[in-house]
Design a protein around this motif. Sequence first.
Motif, PDB file in Angstrom:
ATOM      1  N   ASN A 172      38.692-113.879  31.483  1.00  0.00           N
ATOM      2  CA  ASN A 172      38.481-115.043  30.610  1.00  0.00           C
ATOM      3  C   ASN A 172      37.239-115.819  31.037  1.00  0.00           C
ATOM      4  N   GLU A 173      36.358-116.095  30.088  1.00  0.00           N
ATOM      5  CA  GLU A 173      35.194-116.981  30.306  1.00  0.00           C
ATOM      6  C   GLU A 173      34.550-116.771  31.674  1.00  0.00           C
ATOM      7  N   GLU A 292      39.177-118.057  21.201  1.00  0.00           N
ATOM      8  CA  GLU A 292      39.484-119.483  21.394  1.00  0.00           C
ATOM      9  C   GLU A 292      38.610-120.260  20.430  1.00  0.00           C
ATOM     10  N   GLN A 350      45.178-124.307  21.157  1.00  0.00           N
ATOM     11  CA  GLN A 350      46.269-123.424  21.531  1.00  0.00           C
ATOM     12  C   GLN A 350      47.381-123.595  20.494  1.00  0.00           C
TER      13      GLN A 350
HETATM   14  O1  AHR Z   1      41.977-123.637  25.839  1.00  0.00           O
HETATM   15  C1  AHR Z   1      41.647-124.429  26.923  1.00  0.00           C
HETATM   16  C2  AHR Z   1      40.618-123.801  27.848  1.00  0.00           C
HETATM   17  O2  AHR Z   1      39.367-123.743  27.206  1.00  0.00           O
HETATM   18  C3  AHR Z   1      40.872-122.373  28.258  1.00  0.00           C
HETATM   19  O3  AHR Z   1      41.711-122.281  29.358  1.00  0.00           O
HETATM   20  C4  AHR Z   1      39.503-121.881  28.628  1.00  0.00           C
HETATM   21  O4  AHR Z   1      39.370-120.506  28.432  1.00  0.00           O
HETATM   22  C5  AHR Z   1      38.576-122.702  27.756  1.00  0.00           C
HETATM   23  O5  AHR Z   1      37.539-123.247  28.475  1.00  0.00           O
END
Ligand code: AHR
Length: 502
Positions: A172-173, A292, A350
């Motif tokens: 992730n990221e 996201e 989310q």
């Molecule tokens: O969704 C909140 C956060 O935003 C996630 O954990 C991260 O991947 C992004 O920076």
Amino acid sequence: MQSGKLSIDPAFVVAPVNRRVFGSFVEHMGRCVYGGLYEPGHPTADEDGLRGDVLELVREMGVTAVRYPGGNFVSGYRWEDGVGPVEDRPTRLDPAWKTIETNAFGLNEFMRWARKADIEPVMAVNLGTRGIAEAVELLEYANHPKGTALSDLRVEHGAPEPHAIRTWCLGNEMDGPWQLGHKTAEEYGRLAAETARAMRQVEPDLELVACGSSGRGMATFGAWEDTVLEHTYELVDHVSAHAYYELDGDDRASFLASSVDMDKFIREVVATADAVGARLKSSKKIMISFDEWNVWYNKALTESGLPTDWTEAPRLSEDAYTVLDAVVVGSLLITLLQHSDRVAIACQAQLVNTIAPIRSEPDGPAWRQSIFHPFALTARHARGQVLDLRVDAPTLTTAKHGEVAVLDAVATHDAETGQLAVFVVNRDPAEAVAFATDLRGFGAATLTEAVLLADDDLFAANTMDEPDRVAPRPHTSAAVDGTTLRAELPPASWSMFRLQLS
Ligand code: AHR
């Protein structure tokens, strides 16, 4: 009044609607899992401790796929901590969100929830503090039928059937300096390639997502995708993109035009991926997993800072969404659909409580936030093929995005059912638009439903005490006159029109 029109024709098609564009995201962050999906003892909780009221809203929202378990959380996560008898699971620090993680909810609980919610899981592996071995072990535990140490352990843990998880995010990221185990593009590209190779040795048909940039504004954006895809091009199917938008001061015009930025982001990632493909002489096309996206009042979280007292499931980013936010969410969905030829997956981030369309209170009710509505209606009615339409509308000048057309729109056509759906946003914060769409190409059409999301108070929001303050209402000005659909679109509004074609 200013006027704007759309040109649509059934012959001009972008691509089929990808149902996974209506995905969402569940992270161990704040109260998304604990107190959101999972609250044993809640009056609506089932035998697995899953909240029935939340599950019902997830189904109503039409969510098709859910990414899990993070997010920044996954980059420090040990998946083994979340399986087996709950009383034996360790309590740990989650450094990403400065939270105590009890591990009462893990992979098997999530999969039980996923089956009940009827969603496809999109699982992320930890490539921050961990690597190839742990990713392959998790795959064996989750997907191998039985007869090996890890698959038998899953069976022993009460999940006799393999989970058959097809889509996996490789970290992730990893471009973000805030990420546990943050890497350079070169370091991550190599690790992602080798992890993908190893996972495919176990299961060749997986769908794999390489990390793209965590935002279009990252200094490494573009170069990151180029290097990562150079290493992973033939080994992955998708590259990820993440984007969050928020109202800056009172600059409503720029905020309402946020989808202009998302549109550029998608075009730039596609251009970069295709350039890598050309360089590698590959006929393969990499798709985007926009895993996201949302409106997020992130500045507020940055200013208040993360908790310093290490508690379980603290309230984090429980943004109360307004009418204005819902209009922006509607137009971000329009953009994702417009790019159906290259956006295969998208996850609103989310799902519950944290940055979320659904809110819930401990022992209390669950309710729909304003942003729930454009998502649910688009997910329900965008069917068939996305049409390649043209917008002819006046422009307005925005501080962040320059000149933008006041209308943003997408149309979908389901030839089997004869249904046409048109989704339109009036981005002008102050002026209405007289809207028209010529339907001649479709023959006779009857308007079956017209819905409007607008309000004199753009900052109205739903709350526990007033859960239906913001909701779509009938679009009273909409009508089909001859072969033209007409409606008056109020300032800062989202509309949906459904037509039955004969
Ligand atoms: O969704 C909140 C956060 O935003 C996630 O954990 C991260 O991947 C992004 O920076």
